[in-house]
Every structure is written in C-alpha cells, then in structure tokens.
Design a protein around this motif. Sequence first.
Motif, PDB file in Angstrom:
ATOM      1  N   GLY A 148      -3.685  26.404  -0.440  1.00  0.00           N
ATOM      2  CA  GLY A 148      -3.768  27.551  -1.336  1.00  0.00           C
ATOM      3  C   GLY A 148      -3.735  27.060  -2.772  1.00  0.00           C
ATOM      4  N   LEU A 149      -3.458  27.965  -3.694  1.00  0.00           N
ATOM      5  CA  LEU A 149      -3.436  27.577  -5.101  1.00  0.00           C
ATOM      6  C   LEU A 149      -2.387  26.502  -5.371  1.00  0.00           C
ATOM      7  CD1 LEU A 149      -3.835  31.079  -6.765  1.00  0.00           C
ATOM      8  CD2 LEU A 149      -5.560  29.300  -6.560  1.00  0.00           C
ATOM      9  N   ALA A 150      -1.174  26.673  -4.849  1.00  0.00           N
ATOM     10  CA  ALA A 150      -0.102  25.705  -5.110  1.00  0.00           C
ATOM     11  C   ALA A 150      -0.373  24.372  -4.416  1.00  0.00           C
ATOM     12  CB  ALA A 150       1.242  26.274  -4.659  1.00  0.00           C
ATOM     13  N   GLY A 151      -0.790  24.405  -3.156  1.00  0.00           N
ATOM     14  CA  GLY A 151      -1.061  23.167  -2.434  1.00  0.00           C
ATOM     15  C   GLY A 151      -2.212  22.388  -3.038  1.00  0.00           C
ATOM     16  N   SER A 152      -3.254  23.093  -3.452  1.00  0.00           N
ATOM     17  CA  SER A 152      -4.401  22.427  -4.075  1.00  0.00           C
ATOM     18  C   SER A 152      -4.014  21.797  -5.407  1.00  0.00           C
ATOM     19  CB  SER A 152      -5.550  23.421  -4.283  1.00  0.00           C
ATOM     20  OG  SER A 152      -6.044  23.864  -3.040  1.00  0.00           O
ATOM     21  N   GLU A 153      -3.204  22.508  -6.192  1.00  0.00           N
ATOM     22  CA  GLU A 153      -2.740  21.964  -7.467  1.00  0.00           C
ATOM     23  C   GLU A 153      -1.851  20.743  -7.243  1.00  0.00           C
ATOM     24  OE1 GLU A 153      -1.891  21.542 -11.625  1.00  0.00           O
ATOM     25  OE2 GLU A 153      -3.490  22.614 -10.579  1.00  0.00           O
ATOM     26  N   ALA A 154      -0.952  20.834  -6.265  1.00  0.00           N
ATOM     27  CA  ALA A 154      -0.071  19.705  -5.971  1.00  0.00           C
ATOM     28  C   ALA A 154      -0.888  18.492  -5.538  1.00  0.00           C
ATOM     29  CB  ALA A 154       0.935  20.090  -4.893  1.00  0.00           C
TER      30      ALA A 154
ATOM     31  N   MET B 253       0.840  -1.192   0.000  1.00  0.00           N
ATOM     32  CA  MET B 253       0.000   0.000   0.000  1.00  0.00           C
ATOM     33  C   MET B 253       0.880   1.249   0.000  1.00  0.00           C
ATOM     34  SD  MET B 253      -2.913   1.039   2.722  1.00  0.00           S
ATOM     35  CE  MET B 253      -3.775   2.541   2.545  1.00  0.00           C
ATOM     36  N   THR B 254       0.524   2.220  -0.826  1.00  0.00           N
ATOM     37  CA  THR B 254       1.272   3.468  -0.922  1.00  0.00           C
ATOM     38  C   THR B 254       0.920   4.374   0.249  1.00  0.00           C
ATOM     39  OG1 THR B 254       1.195   3.314  -3.326  1.00  0.00           O
ATOM     40  CG2 THR B 254       1.732   5.454  -2.395  1.00  0.00           C
ATOM     41  N   LYS B 255       1.945   4.897   0.904  1.00  0.00           N
ATOM     42  CA  LYS B 255       1.711   5.835   2.000  1.00  0.00           C
ATOM     43  C   LYS B 255       1.217   7.161   1.429  1.00  0.00           C
ATOM     44  CE  LYS B 255       5.081   4.031   5.247  1.00  0.00           C
ATOM     45  NZ  LYS B 255       6.263   4.355   6.073  1.00  0.00           N
ATOM     46  N   PRO B 256       0.349   7.862   2.156  1.00  0.00           N
ATOM     47  CA  PRO B 256      -0.160   9.140   1.645  1.00  0.00           C
ATOM     48  C   PRO B 256       0.904  10.230   1.699  1.00  0.00           C
ATOM     49  CG  PRO B 256      -1.010   8.744   3.844  1.00  0.00           C
ATOM     50  CD  PRO B 256      -0.261   7.504   3.433  1.00  0.00           C
ATOM     51  N   VAL B 257       0.799  11.161   0.770  1.00  0.00           N
ATOM     52  CA  VAL B 257       1.632  12.358   0.772  1.00  0.00           C
ATOM     53  C   VAL B 257       0.865  13.421   1.539  1.00  0.00           C
ATOM     54  CG1 VAL B 257       2.605  14.186  -0.676  1.00  0.00           C
ATOM     55  CG2 VAL B 257       2.714  11.799  -1.431  1.00  0.00           C
ATOM     56  N   HIS B 258       1.523  14.046   2.505  1.00  0.00           N
ATOM     57  CA  HIS B 258       0.914  15.136   3.274  1.00  0.00           C
ATOM     58  C   HIS B 258       1.320  16.457   2.646  1.00  0.00           C
ATOM     59  CE1 HIS B 258      -0.482  12.878   6.898  1.00  0.00           C
ATOM     60  NE2 HIS B 258       0.350  11.997   6.371  1.00  0.00           N
ATOM     61  N   ILE B 259       0.346  17.296   2.355  1.00  0.00           N
ATOM     62  CA  ILE B 259       0.599  18.624   1.803  1.00  0.00           C
ATOM     63  C   ILE B 259       0.099  19.643   2.805  1.00  0.00           C
ATOM     64  CG2 ILE B 259       0.053  20.234  -0.061  1.00  0.00           C
ATOM     65  CD1 ILE B 259      -0.133  17.804  -1.901  1.00  0.00           C
ATOM     66  N   ILE B 260       0.989  20.566   3.165  1.00  0.00           N
ATOM     67  CA  ILE B 260       0.651  21.602   4.137  1.00  0.00           C
ATOM     68  C   ILE B 260       0.241  22.854   3.367  1.00  0.00           C
ATOM     69  CG2 ILE B 260       1.435  22.942   6.118  1.00  0.00           C
ATOM     70  CD1 ILE B 260       1.509  19.844   6.502  1.00  0.00           C
ATOM     71  N   GLY B 261      -1.006  23.244   3.511  1.00  0.00           N
ATOM     72  CA  GLY B 261      -1.514  24.448   2.870  1.00  0.00           C
ATOM     73  C   GLY B 261      -2.333  24.141   1.636  1.00  0.00           C
TER      74      GLY B 261
ATOM     75  N   PRO C 161      -2.364   8.455  -2.617  1.00  0.00           N
ATOM     76  CA  PRO C 161      -3.254   9.097  -1.639  1.00  0.00           C
ATOM     77  C   PRO C 161      -2.655  10.405  -1.117  1.00  0.00           C
ATOM     78  CG  PRO C 161      -2.485   6.949  -0.833  1.00  0.00           C
ATOM     79  CD  PRO C 161      -1.874   7.167  -2.168  1.00  0.00           C
ATOM     80  N   VAL C 162      -3.523  11.373  -0.871  1.00  0.00           N
ATOM     81  CA  VAL C 162      -3.093  12.697  -0.423  1.00  0.00           C
ATOM     82  C   VAL C 162      -3.874  13.088   0.819  1.00  0.00           C
ATOM     83  CG1 VAL C 162      -2.998  15.153  -1.017  1.00  0.00           C
ATOM     84  CG2 VAL C 162      -2.578  13.444  -2.777  1.00  0.00           C
ATOM     85  N   ILE C 163      -3.163  13.676   1.763  1.00  0.00           N
ATOM     86  CA  ILE C 163      -3.814  14.324   2.911  1.00  0.00           C
ATOM     87  C   ILE C 163      -3.428  15.793   2.827  1.00  0.00           C
ATOM     88  CG2 ILE C 163      -3.982  14.493   5.411  1.00  0.00           C
ATOM     89  CD1 ILE C 163      -3.283  11.491   5.510  1.00  0.00           C
ATOM     90  N   LEU C 164      -4.436  16.627   2.643  1.00  0.00           N
ATOM     91  CA  LEU C 164      -4.230  18.064   2.467  1.00  0.00           C
ATOM     92  C   LEU C 164      -4.585  18.767   3.775  1.00  0.00           C
ATOM     93  CD1 LEU C 164      -3.569  20.375   0.514  1.00  0.00           C
ATOM     94  CD2 LEU C 164      -5.929  20.251  -0.305  1.00  0.00           C
ATOM     95  N   HIS C 165      -3.607  19.431   4.367  1.00  0.00           N
ATOM     96  CA  HIS C 165      -3.790  20.111   5.653  1.00  0.00           C
ATOM     97  C   HIS C 165      -3.988  21.608   5.412  1.00  0.00           C
ATOM     98  CE1 HIS C 165      -2.314  16.580   7.919  1.00  0.00           C
ATOM     99  NE2 HIS C 165      -1.501  16.421   6.878  1.00  0.00           N
TER     100      HIS C 165
END
Length: 83
Positions: free
Chosen positions: A11-17, A1-9, A27-31
């Motif tokens: 905003g425009l850049a974090g949402s795009e990432a 299983m692939t571990k999720p990538v945590h994105i901090i923020g 999988p992504v966890i967006l903070h």
Amino acid sequence: MTKPVHIIGAGLAGSEAAWQIAEMGVPVILHEMRPTIMTDAHQKGGFAELVCSNSFRSDDKLGMGDMIKLPAGGALAVDRDGF
C-alpha cells in the motif's frame, strides 16, 4: 552481503518504506496479496492504491487533495485515479 528487508503490504506506507530502504542501498522484498486476492476496497491490482479517506475527518487545505477531492461530508476523500 546485506540481507533483504521483507515488507508485507504494498500500500502507500509499504511502498514508501520499500523505496526509502532501497534508496539506502538495502535490498527489499515487497510482498503483496493483490492481484491474487482482492478486497472490496481495492479496484486495481497495482501497488500503492489509495483506498481510504482521511481518518482525521478534516478537510483542511491539503494541496493536491483539494484539486481532486470528492464529496465526503467533513472528511477528505479524493479521486484515486487523479491522486
């Protein structure tokens, strides 16, 4: 299983990432601190809120930006709701 990538923020850049990573099947966890913590620059509690003008101080032709721009000297500033 692939571990999720945590994105901090979210905003425009974090949402795009987050979107790009999710599109690759990772999988992504967006903070995001808002709406719990707000800043003077933010008006709403959602993700990807436009909060600044063009830091290059250029009002060159930028498509949609030209259609909804606001007076800002030589910088490009746009109406955040229209954008």
